[in-house]
Scaffold this motif. Structure first.
Motif, PDB file in Angstrom:
ATOM      1  N   HIS A   1      -4.414   1.678  33.683  1.00  0.00           N
ATOM      2  CA  HIS A   1      -5.394   1.228  34.678  1.00  0.00           C
ATOM      3  C   HIS A   1      -5.267  -0.279  34.915  1.00  0.00           C
ATOM      4  CE1 HIS A   1      -9.198   0.937  36.830  1.00  0.00           C
ATOM      5  NE2 HIS A   1      -9.449  -0.122  36.077  1.00  0.00           N
TER       6      HIS A   1
ATOM      7  N   TYR B   1      -6.646   7.488  25.196  1.00  0.00           N
ATOM      8  CA  TYR B   1      -7.682   6.679  25.843  1.00  0.00           C
ATOM      9  C   TYR B   1      -7.180   5.247  26.049  1.00  0.00           C
ATOM     10  CZ  TYR B   1     -12.113   4.224  26.489  1.00  0.00           C
ATOM     11  OH  TYR B   1     -13.114   3.427  26.980  1.00  0.00           O
ATOM     12  N   HIS B   2      -6.594   4.664  25.003  1.00  0.00           N
ATOM     13  CA  HIS B   2      -6.099   3.290  25.093  1.00  0.00           C
ATOM     14  C   HIS B   2      -4.914   3.193  26.064  1.00  0.00           C
ATOM     15  CE1 HIS B   2      -8.820   1.763  22.103  1.00  0.00           C
ATOM     16  NE2 HIS B   2      -8.497   2.762  21.313  1.00  0.00           N
ATOM     17  N   GLU B   3      -4.072   4.208  26.077  1.00  0.00           N
ATOM     18  CA  GLU B   3      -2.957   4.218  27.027  1.00  0.00           C
ATOM     19  C   GLU B   3      -3.478   4.263  28.455  1.00  0.00           C
ATOM     20  OE1 GLU B   3       1.051   6.766  28.203  1.00  0.00           O
ATOM     21  OE2 GLU B   3      -0.254   7.493  26.611  1.00  0.00           O
TER      22      GLU B   3
ATOM     23  N   GLU C   1     -14.727   7.034  17.992  1.00  0.00           N
ATOM     24  CA  GLU C   1     -13.341   6.605  17.827  1.00  0.00           C
ATOM     25  C   GLU C   1     -12.576   6.983  19.095  1.00  0.00           C
ATOM     26  OE1 GLU C   1     -11.617   5.070  15.295  1.00  0.00           O
ATOM     27  OE2 GLU C   1     -13.577   4.688  14.369  1.00  0.00           O
ATOM     28  N   ARG C   2     -11.837   6.046  19.618  1.00  0.00           N
ATOM     29  CA  ARG C   2     -11.060   6.305  20.830  1.00  0.00           C
ATOM     30  C   ARG C   2      -9.641   6.703  20.450  1.00  0.00           C
ATOM     31  NH1 ARG C   2     -15.094   6.877  24.381  1.00  0.00           N
ATOM     32  NH2 ARG C   2     -16.400   5.039  24.454  1.00  0.00           N
ATOM     33  N   SER C   3      -9.112   7.680  21.161  1.00  0.00           N
ATOM     34  CA  SER C   3      -7.765   8.173  20.859  1.00  0.00           C
ATOM     35  C   SER C   3      -6.709   7.248  21.462  1.00  0.00           C
ATOM     36  CB  SER C   3      -7.590   9.577  21.442  1.00  0.00           C
ATOM     37  OG  SER C   3      -7.571   9.506  22.864  1.00  0.00           O
ATOM     38  N   ALA C   4      -5.474   7.455  21.049  1.00  0.00           N
ATOM     39  CA  ALA C   4      -4.357   6.692  21.598  1.00  0.00           C
ATOM     40  C   ALA C   4      -4.235   6.941  23.101  1.00  0.00           C
ATOM     41  CB  ALA C   4      -3.062   7.064  20.892  1.00  0.00           C
TER      42      ALA C   4
ATOM     43  N   GLY D   1      -6.247   3.059  29.512  1.00  0.00           N
ATOM     44  CA  GLY D   1      -6.762   1.722  29.809  1.00  0.00           C
ATOM     45  C   GLY D   1      -5.646   0.759  30.194  1.00  0.00           C
ATOM     46  N   ARG D   2      -4.516   0.831  29.478  1.00  0.00           N
ATOM     47  CA  ARG D   2      -3.376  -0.030  29.810  1.00  0.00           C
ATOM     48  C   ARG D   2      -2.807   0.314  31.186  1.00  0.00           C
ATOM     49  NH1 ARG D   2      -2.509   0.863  24.332  1.00  0.00           N
ATOM     50  NH2 ARG D   2      -1.024   2.534  24.709  1.00  0.00           N
TER      51      ARG D   2
END
Length: 57
Positions: free
Chosen positions: A42, A35-37, A30-33, A39-40
């Motif tokens: 980047h 991690y997704h931030e 499971e990826r954390s918030a 990615g955005r």
């Protein structure tokens, strides 16, 4: 699948390989918030829209 003239080592190795292919892969983590931030951020940092006159963002 294993030839009749295979050694014991080859037979064991092949059997383990074939058995392992039937096993389901582990579920992805499971990826954390955060991690997704990251990615955005980047993706935004390396955007390539715009013209040469305006310069890429």
């Amino acid at each position: 699948m294993v030839p009749a003239d295979a050694t014991e080592h080859e037979t064991v190795w092949t059997t383990e390989l074939i058995t392992g292919l039937a096993a389901a892969p582990p579920t992805p983590p499971e990826r954390s918030a955060l991690y997704h931030e990251a990615g955005r951020i980047h993706a935004e940092a390396f955007r390539t829209d715009g013209t040469a006159d305006r310069g890429a963002r």
